[in-house]
Enzyme design. Structure first.
Site, short mmCIF file in Angstrom:
data_model
loop_
_atom_site.label_atom_id
_atom_site.label_comp_id
_atom_site.label_asym_id
_atom_site.label_seq_id
_atom_site.Cartn_x
_atom_site.Cartn_y
_atom_site.Cartn_z
N HIS A 96 13.55 -24.67 -38.92
CA HIS A 96 14.35 -24.31 -40.09
C HIS A 96 14.62 -25.57 -40.91
O HIS A 96 14.76 -26.67 -40.37
CB HIS A 96 15.68 -23.66 -39.66
CG HIS A 96 16.48 -23.16 -40.82
ND1 HIS A 96 17.34 -23.97 -41.50
CD2 HIS A 96 16.51 -21.95 -41.44
CE1 HIS A 96 17.88 -23.27 -42.50
NE2 HIS A 96 17.40 -22.05 -42.47
N GLU A 169 10.36 -21.01 -46.90
CA GLU A 169 11.71 -21.29 -47.38
C GLU A 169 11.72 -22.63 -48.10
O GLU A 169 11.89 -23.68 -47.46
CB GLU A 169 12.68 -21.34 -46.19
CG GLU A 169 12.76 -20.05 -45.42
CD GLU A 169 14.13 -19.85 -44.78
OE1 GLU A 169 14.71 -18.79 -44.99
OE2 GLU A 169 14.62 -20.76 -44.10
N GLY A 175 20.64 -22.20 -49.25
CA GLY A 175 22.06 -22.54 -49.09
C GLY A 175 22.84 -22.56 -50.38
O GLY A 175 22.32 -22.24 -51.46
N SER A 215 18.27 -18.24 -50.69
CA SER A 215 19.13 -17.61 -51.71
C SER A 215 18.71 -16.21 -52.11
O SER A 215 18.86 -15.82 -53.27
CB SER A 215 19.25 -18.52 -52.94
OG SER A 215 19.94 -19.70 -52.61
P1 PGA Z 1 20.49 -18.60 -47.72
O1 PGA Z 1 19.87 -19.16 -46.38
O2 PGA Z 1 20.02 -17.18 -47.89
O3 PGA Z 1 21.99 -18.68 -47.52
O4 PGA Z 1 20.01 -19.48 -48.83
C1 PGA Z 1 18.53 -18.93 -46.08
C2 PGA Z 1 18.11 -19.70 -44.87
O5 PGA Z 1 18.62 -20.80 -44.62
O6 PGA Z 1 17.23 -19.23 -44.12
#
Ligand code: PGA
Length: 262
Positions: A96, A169, A175, A215
């Site tokens: 991640h 991602e 985030g 997001s």
């Molecule tokens: P988020 O997180 O949807 O809050 O941006 C996604 C992730 O970290 O996998």
């Protein structure tokens, strides 16, 4: 056979054991009538894993947020595949963005974990994604292809069916301070990843699900899932309220199912 929508959440370092259990019990009720159409998964903190497995059995796939590359040893603070296996967890998130960028894990680290997961019959959800800097220098595709090659390249083609999932991602999209990728950009990058997976694994590369994360929220989820080559969504913040998560799932599911990728 209709394809299933891959969808799930990682709760990062937010929910305690009792919170995670309440969350997953509620999700279990909410998705009951559509669960056969989903590959639904939940990735809580280590201390929430056992109670989550006990709460939902095999109705929901429960995964760990990380795993060591050895079975045992002098690795204070790490968790072994044997420990996860013993409590019924055989699904693991590897690489991640927060592991890579906050805890400085490298592609080499991820490769060892992916190898270890495969050796223990686990399914890995491997995250890849470029930084803003790489994107701005036109290096997004190259950096994601490199991450895939370096992290998953030791797997043999026959090891990947059902055992390797990818989450695209982009680091800049994740985030609180993240900006979601546009649906068209996500579609383009998923195409890049599919090509890389075919190069690595031949025809088996076609069957590896590629999820988008970063997001995802109630206002962009449908647009993203309407794009070709996006097999699912990996959601953080917008998934942590069960009712809200369920409503996202119900909005995207028919759009996904009616999509024609040919
Ligand atoms: P988020 O997180 O949807 O809050 O941006 C996604 C992730 O970290 O996998």
């Amino acid at each position: 056979m209709t394809r299933k929508l891959y969808i799930g959440t990682n709760t990062k370092m937010f929910q305690t054991g009792s919170e995670a259990e309440a969350f997953i019990r509620r999700m279990d009720e909410l998705i009951d009538d559509i669960r056969d159409r989903l590959e639904f998964f939940f990735i809580p903190s280590y201390t929430s894993l056992e109670r989550s497995v006990k709460a939902v059995g095999d109705r929901i796939r429960i995964g760990a947020q990380n795993m060591a590359w050895e079975e045992r040893g002098q690795f204070t603070g790490e968790i072994s595949p044997l420990m996860l296996d013993e409590i019924g967890v055989r699904f693991v998130l590897i690489g991640h963005s927060e592991r890579r960028h906050v805890f400085r894990e490298t592609d080499e680290d991820e490769a060892r974990k992916i190898r270890c997961a495969a050796d223990h019959g686990f399914t890995s959800l491997l995250c890849v994604g470029e930084t803003a800097e790489q994107k701005n220098s036109g290096l997004a595709a190259a950096s994601v292809m490199e991450q895939l090659k370096q992290s998953a390249g030791t797997l043999k083609a026959e090891e990947v069916p059902g055992k390797l999932w990818i989450a695209y991602e982009p680091v800049w999209a994740i985030g609180k301070s993240g900006v979601p990728a546009s649906a068209s950009y996500a579609e383009e990058m998923h195409g890049v990843i599919r090509t890389a997976l075919r190069e690595l694994f031949g025809p088996n590369g076609d069957d590896i699900p590629i999820l988008y994360g970063g997001s995802v929220n109630p206002s962009n989820a449908v647009d993203i899932i309407s794009r070709k080559g996006i097999d699912g969504l990996f959601i953080g913040r917008s998934a942590w309220d069960p009712e809200r998560f369920d409503s996202i799932i119900r909005e995207v599911l028919p759009v996904f199912e009616s999509r024609n990728d040919d």
